[in-house]
Motif scaffolding. Structure first.
Motif, PDB file in Angstrom:
ATOM      1  N   LEU A   1       0.848  -1.183   0.000  1.00 41.99           N
ATOM      2  CA  LEU A   1       0.000   0.000   0.000  1.00 41.99           C
ATOM      3  C   LEU A   1       0.887   1.237   0.000  1.00 41.99           C
ATOM      4  CD1 LEU A   1      -3.080   0.658   0.228  1.00 41.99           C
ATOM      5  CD2 LEU A   1      -2.678   1.051   2.659  1.00 41.99           C
ATOM      6  N   TYR A   2       0.418   2.283  -0.639  1.00 41.49           N
ATOM      7  CA  TYR A   2       1.163   3.533  -0.624  1.00 41.49           C
ATOM      8  C   TYR A   2       1.273   4.055   0.809  1.00 41.49           C
ATOM      9  CZ  TYR A   2       1.032   3.802  -5.703  1.00 41.49           C
ATOM     10  OH  TYR A   2       1.205   3.549  -7.034  1.00 41.49           O
ATOM     11  N   SER A   3       2.242   4.900   1.049  1.00 35.00           N
ATOM     12  CA  SER A   3       2.470   5.414   2.398  1.00 35.00           C
ATOM     13  C   SER A   3       1.297   6.278   2.847  1.00 35.00           C
ATOM     14  CB  SER A   3       3.758   6.246   2.436  1.00 35.00           C
ATOM     15  OG  SER A   3       3.588   7.452   1.710  1.00 35.00           O
ATOM     16  N   GLU A   4       1.161   6.422   4.155  1.00 32.33           N
ATOM     17  CA  GLU A   4       0.100   7.272   4.700  1.00 32.33           C
ATOM     18  C   GLU A   4       0.215   8.690   4.152  1.00 32.33           C
ATOM     19  OE1 GLU A   4       0.232   7.193   8.902  1.00 32.33           O
ATOM     20  OE2 GLU A   4      -0.336   5.076   9.094  1.00 32.33           O
ATOM     21  N   ARG A   5       1.428   9.187   4.043  1.00 31.32           N
ATOM     22  CA  ARG A   5       1.620  10.557   3.561  1.00 31.32           C
ATOM     23  C   ARG A   5       1.158  10.699   2.118  1.00 31.32           C
ATOM     24  NH1 ARG A   5       7.604  12.858   3.108  1.00 31.32           N
ATOM     25  NH2 ARG A   5       7.578  11.350   1.381  1.00 31.32           N
TER      26      ARG A   5
END
Length: 254
Positions: A45-49
């Motif tokens: 998954l892509y980073s939270e940011r």
């Protein structure tokens, strides 16, 4: 932001419009990407940011949505490596099946079951209930505990938790919880259920008439409104020697 992320998750104002807590709506966007196959098992998954910037929401909102998807088995967090799509996520192109009565359609093979309400209470939510239902520590929940039995033999304990926002008093439940919510215009439209192996400890062992440590089956089901808001959290503990059970599932009408 990469074209792949834009294609996988439309920006804010498209898929996560609507009522209900923002993190629940974001959770549905991410879940849809998994169920449609845009995010596949093992994908990182892509980073939270990155997600927060793309969707124009806070990182706290992203983190809460991810935490719920981890809890439901759609995502797996690996310390030091990141967050990945879990192998237990169910991929399907059709609408999810939901129980017509979320608490009333379980039966054991070859037997009719009796359901007895053994406890009703109202109190502040426990940490797992707060996390699952998106509640604050000062809110209140209604808890209803039922014992299922057949021919005098206890088979399962069901503990249902609902925010008092939707069910102010446990005594208003006269048939199934789902029917009571529907009568109040809070009809669940979908549910996610997870199943675990679990040893049965007291007081449940005494209620089910088995020895402490006996093998059992634990299910955790979360039901959602059309807005994406989690409305019901039910934990059911089954005896391991019940001989099998059947859950009747039907498509709900739109």
């Amino acid at each position: 932001m990469s074209d792949r992320l834009a294609a996988m998750l439309p920006g804010w104002g498209i898929d996560i419009k609507g009522a209900g807590p923002l993190y629940h709506r974001l959770r549905l966007v991410l879940e849809k990407a998994i169920l449609s196959g845009k995010l596949k098992e093992g994908d990182v998954l892509y980073s939270e940011r990155d997600l927060a910037e793309h969707l124009r929401v806070s990182r706290v909102t992203v983190r809460k949505a991810i935490d719920h998807l981890v809890q439901d088995g759609f995502l797996v967090c690996r310390r030091g490596s990141g967050t990945f799509v879990g192998g237990s996520a169910v991929h399907a192109d059709q609408p999810p099946l939901c129980a017509n009565s979320l608490t009333g359609n379980i039966s054991w093979r070859g037997s009719d079951t009796k359901v007895e309400c053994i406890e009703r209470s109202t109190s502040h939510p426990a940490p797992e209930e707060m996390m699952t239902l998106g509640l604050s520590s000062d809110s209140h929940v209604v808890r209803i505990t039922c014992l299922r039995s057949s021919v005098g033999q206890p088979l399962a304990i069901e503990r249902t938790c609902i925010s008092s926002e939707f069910l102010p008093h446990a005594r208003t439940v006269t048939s199934s919880i789902c029917n009571t919510l529907a009568d109040a215009n809070f009809r669940p439209v979908r549910a996610i259920q997870r199943t675990f192996a679990s040893n049965i400890e007291d007081p449940d062992a005494s209620l089910l008439g088995v020895a402490i440590g006996t093998a059992g089956l634990l299910t955790k089901r979360v039901a959602y409104l059309a807005s994406g808001r989690a409305i019901e959290f039910t934990r059911s503990l089954f005896r391991g020697d019940a001989g099998g059970f059947v859950s009747k599932l039907t498509f709900l009408e739109n």
